[in-house]
Design a protein around this motif. Sequence first.
Motif, PDB file in Angstrom:
ATOM      1  N   LEU A   1     -15.258   8.990  -3.099  1.00 34.28           N
ATOM      2  CA  LEU A   1     -15.601   8.227  -1.889  1.00 34.28           C
ATOM      3  C   LEU A   1     -16.964   8.655  -1.346  1.00 34.28           C
ATOM      4  CD1 LEU A   1     -12.122   8.161  -0.110  1.00 34.28           C
ATOM      5  CD2 LEU A   1     -13.355   6.177  -1.020  1.00 34.28           C
TER       6      LEU A   1
ATOM      7  N   ILE B   1      -7.122   2.223  -1.152  1.00 36.36           N
ATOM      8  CA  ILE B   1      -5.666   2.170  -0.979  1.00 36.36           C
ATOM      9  C   ILE B   1      -5.133   0.849  -1.526  1.00 36.36           C
ATOM     10  CG2 ILE B   1      -3.783   2.193   0.679  1.00 36.36           C
ATOM     11  CD1 ILE B   1      -5.569   3.849   2.548  1.00 36.36           C
ATOM     12  N   LYS B   2      -5.819  -0.240  -1.174  1.00 34.68           N
ATOM     13  CA  LYS B   2      -5.342  -1.576  -1.566  1.00 34.68           C
ATOM     14  C   LYS B   2      -5.294  -1.725  -3.089  1.00 34.68           C
ATOM     15  CE  LYS B   2      -6.483  -6.436  -1.277  1.00 34.68           C
ATOM     16  NZ  LYS B   2      -7.649  -7.314  -1.292  1.00 34.68           N
ATOM     17  N   TYR B   3      -6.320  -1.250  -3.774  1.00 29.22           N
ATOM     18  CA  TYR B   3      -6.412  -1.416  -5.221  1.00 29.22           C
ATOM     19  C   TYR B   3      -5.650  -0.337  -5.992  1.00 29.22           C
ATOM     20  CZ  TYR B   3      -9.908  -5.149  -5.301  1.00 29.22           C
ATOM     21  OH  TYR B   3     -10.551  -6.357  -5.195  1.00 29.22           O
ATOM     22  N   ALA B   4      -5.054   0.623  -5.297  1.00 29.28           N
ATOM     23  CA  ALA B   4      -4.456   1.774  -5.971  1.00 29.28           C
ATOM     24  C   ALA B   4      -5.497   2.464  -6.843  1.00 29.28           C
ATOM     25  CB  ALA B   4      -3.234   1.390  -6.789  1.00 29.28           C
TER      26      ALA B   4
ATOM     27  N   ARG C   1     -13.087  -1.573  -9.728  1.00 28.44           N
ATOM     28  CA  ARG C   1     -12.757  -2.849  -9.072  1.00 28.44           C
ATOM     29  C   ARG C   1     -12.798  -2.710  -7.550  1.00 28.44           C
ATOM     30  NH1 ARG C   1     -10.811  -6.370 -13.077  1.00 28.44           N
ATOM     31  NH2 ARG C   1     -10.161  -5.221 -14.926  1.00 28.44           N
TER      32      ARG C   1
ATOM     33  N   THR D   1       1.282  -2.563  -9.608  1.00 29.17           N
ATOM     34  CA  THR D   1      -0.059  -1.977  -9.604  1.00 29.17           C
ATOM     35  C   THR D   1      -0.029  -0.542 -10.136  1.00 29.17           C
ATOM     36  OG1 THR D   1      -0.517  -3.300  -7.650  1.00 29.17           O
ATOM     37  CG2 THR D   1      -2.101  -1.586  -8.171  1.00 29.17           C
ATOM     38  N   TYR D   2       0.981   0.221  -9.737  1.00 25.56           N
ATOM     39  CA  TYR D   2       1.074   1.602 -10.209  1.00 25.56           C
ATOM     40  C   TYR D   2       1.538   1.679 -11.661  1.00 25.56           C
ATOM     41  CZ  TYR D   2      -0.498   3.213  -5.793  1.00 25.56           C
ATOM     42  OH  TYR D   2      -1.311   3.439  -4.723  1.00 25.56           O
TER      43      TYR D   2
ATOM     44  N   GLN E   1     -12.508   3.156   1.896  1.00 27.44           N
ATOM     45  CA  GLN E   1     -11.204   3.822   1.994  1.00 27.44           C
ATOM     46  C   GLN E   1     -10.070   2.799   1.974  1.00 27.44           C
ATOM     47  OE1 GLN E   1     -12.396   5.940   5.624  1.00 27.44           O
ATOM     48  NE2 GLN E   1     -12.041   7.889   4.567  1.00 27.44           N
ATOM     49  N   GLU E   2     -10.290   1.705   2.698  1.00 28.25           N
ATOM     50  CA  GLU E   2      -9.261   0.658   2.722  1.00 28.25           C
ATOM     51  C   GLU E   2      -9.053   0.052   1.341  1.00 28.25           C
ATOM     52  OE1 GLU E   2     -10.600  -1.997   5.783  1.00 28.25           O
ATOM     53  OE2 GLU E   2      -9.685  -0.783   7.379  1.00 28.25           O
TER      54      GLU E   2
ATOM     55  N   GLU F   1       0.836  -1.204   0.000  1.00 25.87           N
ATOM     56  CA  GLU F   1       0.000   0.000   0.000  1.00 25.87           C
ATOM     57  C   GLU F   1       0.866   1.248   0.000  1.00 25.87           C
ATOM     58  OE1 GLU F   1      -2.749  -0.412   3.234  1.00 25.87           O
ATOM     59  OE2 GLU F   1      -3.815  -2.037   2.224  1.00 25.87           O
ATOM     60  N   ARG F   2       0.393   2.294  -0.686  1.00 21.35           N
ATOM     61  CA  ARG F   2       1.222   3.493  -0.795  1.00 21.35           C
ATOM     62  C   ARG F   2       1.282   4.200   0.565  1.00 21.35           C
ATOM     63  NH1 ARG F   2      -1.681   7.038  -5.168  1.00 21.35           N
ATOM     64  NH2 ARG F   2      -0.407   8.764  -4.449  1.00 21.35           N
TER      65      ARG F   2
ATOM     66  N   LEU G   1      -6.424   5.294  -6.676  1.00 23.78           N
ATOM     67  CA  LEU G   1      -6.107   6.709  -6.817  1.00 23.78           C
ATOM     68  C   LEU G   1      -4.662   6.831  -7.242  1.00 23.78           C
ATOM     69  CD1 LEU G   1      -4.815   8.036  -3.584  1.00 23.78           C
ATOM     70  CD2 LEU G   1      -6.517   6.231  -3.344  1.00 23.78           C
TER      71      LEU G   1
ATOM     72  N   VAL H   1      -7.233   9.293   1.266  1.00 22.11           N
ATOM     73  CA  VAL H   1      -8.633   8.837   1.323  1.00 22.11           C
ATOM     74  C   VAL H   1      -9.412   9.483   2.476  1.00 22.11           C
ATOM     75  CG1 VAL H   1      -8.134   6.624   0.209  1.00 22.11           C
ATOM     76  CG2 VAL H   1      -8.132   6.774   2.718  1.00 22.11           C
TER      77      VAL H   1
ATOM     78  N   ALA I   1     -14.369   8.163   7.799  1.00 22.98           N
ATOM     79  CA  ALA I   1     -13.711   7.274   8.767  1.00 22.98           C
ATOM     80  C   ALA I   1     -14.312   7.532  10.141  1.00 22.98           C
ATOM     81  CB  ALA I   1     -12.215   7.538   8.781  1.00 22.98           C
TER      82      ALA I   1
ATOM     83  N   THR J   1     -10.436  11.731  -5.313  1.00 27.28           N
ATOM     84  CA  THR J   1     -10.764  10.657  -4.385  1.00 27.28           C
ATOM     85  C   THR J   1     -11.806  11.045  -3.331  1.00 27.28           C
ATOM     86  OG1 THR J   1      -8.507   9.885  -4.739  1.00 27.28           O
ATOM     87  CG2 THR J   1      -9.715   8.870  -2.927  1.00 27.28           C
TER      88      THR J   1
ATOM     89  N   LEU K   1     -10.822   3.272   9.260  1.00 27.73           N
ATOM     90  CA  LEU K   1     -11.219   3.656   7.919  1.00 27.73           C
ATOM     91  C   LEU K   1     -12.479   2.891   7.518  1.00 27.73           C
ATOM     92  CD1 LEU K   1      -7.848   3.687   5.920  1.00 27.73           C
ATOM     93  CD2 LEU K   1      -8.988   5.589   7.079  1.00 27.73           C
TER      94      LEU K   1
END
Lengths: 755, 159
Positions: B109, B94-97, B146, A643-644, B90-91, A19-20, B99, A27, B81, B105, B86
């Motif tokens: 959201l 981040i996980k899927y990128a 996704r 991913t990026y 939001q989680e 994760e970044r 953004l 977020v 949040a 974003t 979160l």
Amino acid sequence: MALDDTKTKDFKFVGTRPERPDGVDKVTGRAKFGADMTAPGMLHGAILRSPHAHARILSIDTSKAEALKGVKAVVTRADFSTNPTFGPGLTGEPWNVLENVMAGEKALYDGHAVAAVAATSALIARDALKLIDVTYEVLDHVTDVDKAMAEGAPVIREGAADKSVPAGMHPNVVRYHDSGHGDVEAGFAEADLVLENSFKTEATHQGYIEPHACLGSLGNDGKGELWCTTQGHWYAQKMCAALLGLETSQLRVTASEIGGGFGGKTTVFIEPVALALSRKANKPVKIVMSRSEVFRATGPTASTSMDIKIGMKKDGTITAASGVFRLQGGAFPGAPCEFTAMCAFAPYALENVHQIGYDVMSNRPKQAAYRAPGSPMAAFAVESVIDDLCKELGLDPIDVRLKNASHKGTKASFGPRFDDIGLVETLEAAKAHEHYNTPLKEGQGRGISCGFWFNHGGETAVSLALSEDGTAQISVGTPDIGGSRASMALMAAEELGIPYEHIRCTVADTATLGYNEISHGSRVTYASGLATIKAAKDAVNKLCKRAAQKWGIPEDAVKWEDGCAVPSGANAGDFDPLPLAKITANMGATGGPIVGHFEATPEGAGVSFATHIVDAEVDHETGKTKIVRYTVVQDAGKAIHPTYVEGQFQGGAAQGIGWALNEEYIYGDDGRLQNAGFLDYRIPLASDLPMIDTVIVEVANPGHPYGVRGVGETSICPPLAAIANAVSAAAGVRMRELPMSPPRIVAALKAAQDG
Amino acid sequence: MSKIHVNTTVNGDEVDFLCDPRETLLDCLRDKLQLTGSKEGCGTGDCGACSVVLDGRLVCACLVLGVEAEGKTVDTVEGIAKGQDLHPLQEKFIKYAALQCGICTPGILVATKNLLERSPNPTETEVRYWLAGNLCRCTGYDKIIRAIMDTAAEMREAG
């Protein structure tokens, strides 16, 4: 640049998908972008812009605006430096930037800044603009590239042409490029089929969702602070200092989080204005552009007019290719005509090739870089002709491209010989892809295209400081425009042998590091990545030195393995591995802080290629197109964070879809931009697009320690052509002008019908 | 121009501010309440970066006047949040990128959370059309979609 310490396999961190580090900030709304900063006593700035495409500014009366309650400063061109105290005087590109930031004798395009106000509120500043009285003498204007080159066209600026321009050209032609090799006429004579056609593309905007925004503070002591959304804060520092007559080092620039740039935030627009207002008002000044200002006065690409001629044998061999590329870059020199010309035929190994480029001025905003500047348009024209040749000769478009593909050792169309490149690999992966082997449905068309971009290195400085607890902080100078902090931390983790999560990557301000070139040219993962690796190696050498001291053995008898100093061999002595955190825990007593550095201008950015496959449908009644399937295959060299990398591939494709189908600058006869908003300048929506499949090809770049090639720009090179080929196939007529908007498609269908 | 005193509820907190009648809700959230998570991308309701929920309804804060918030409830990205936890969206983002630059974003959201509250089992097409008012220039939407589909599935399972 061949490197002796390359690593291309057995990665522990590189190639994983963590994760970044700035994810939570982004977020939750916590991340601070350009417009999110405030300062005590802050004023709000606003800019008055010319409503005319071309007009002499006879007078500017600011007295009523200055008298308005709450107005603290008004500036015009007179408040900027034309003869800086430090330096030889403003010439060349800095002068052009000044002329663009604030008009001098003439307003050169609709939206050109002519004056600015700072007031105690944004509303008062806006009201004050209406009180500024500008007297214009309206002049004839021109916004089309072909018309701007034609005899009798209004001259934008006399004497702007450089020495490259052949005698007898219109003064609006300001630069000329001519390159190639072999004998194209002889090559065309050998061909079984020669096709020649003309193409046009309209200007598009980078379309970042975050408008330009900054907060500047400058005192009469010449010391200043600037916060801004930018792809390059050292460039902003240098340029603002030049335009305001400051010493560069007295202006500290901090880059905010950046809400998209794509090349459009590689220069300054409002930043020098905010500083000039601040200096006059002696208070911090914030300026935020409106969306309409962004469209009217910043960054579009060049529009183009191109002629392509290609000869092919029946077996698909290209015998010769030539192209003429005319680029309109607004009211200033700088349209990337040489890039367009040089990229046009780069995917192909050609014995006979010739390309000419023209940089032409017109009454439009100063073009700015947009993702592989100049290349996508060239690919559109060239790959359309190749597609027609394949169709007429009954050849498979991928086979033909494979037959002619550039490879290691090929003399490129633009001169040098290629080193390791991955074009053939992308074509083979595309050919083998399930997408390419899936039959089309009724009414659909499929297009493919290759694309090429150079990529870039550039001045780079990185520091990597270790903390007592064994964690690391990296300072980079390249704004993170798409997740690069994660890639930097992965590369540092690989070298240091400590977990990714123990590393924090910060985009440092201009006072913290040496000059870092802009985040452009797909250079960040390549150049800042290389510098991060080298800085980590420098820190590792220092760690090994501390271990050697402790063990009482020579420095070269210690090596670094899995995050620990270890003796380099049996003869070096028998010592337990010394972990990084053990060394840093008392580094103050063993020689002081441990910091790794790297400063250089790496020149081994490997070029990169991509092949895209697109399926499209066309509604013959309305001219509406739909992209039903899209696959990107691109050589990334080495994907640090896959991913990026996929994200860059998808983003480039999506922007290409917009450029190909809908986006365009529309000028009225009055020279005014007709569609300066997202309603009428339509970028792709979620409901317009399919999922975008990606295939990452990895042919290592010998110029990077891990083989990285930039990936951000090449992804926008093939889409215009691939989509044009798909849409032309689905429509049954060849589309030679972008965007292929519904009216253009309906017109083309009607013309074909009328025959 | 004299200012108007507005009392409203933002992310569950009672707040008040003075605003010029010309100022938008977005201006007031950002400049008066320092809630800068909502972004201005266009100011004309085309980009959705300023999406907030006003009395349960998804709106562009740039198209609502600050004075219209009087007596209403406003939910922004800052309220998604709960404490340090979160929201699943939001989680997953981040996980899927989902953004790259992150400027769109917050709006995406807010819009998506509102969608999932109305329609916990949306199709991909529904998600794409619901988000047609939220522009993203970086991602091509693939990873966003996704992330949302996966979040929706996970939230349904969690009940």
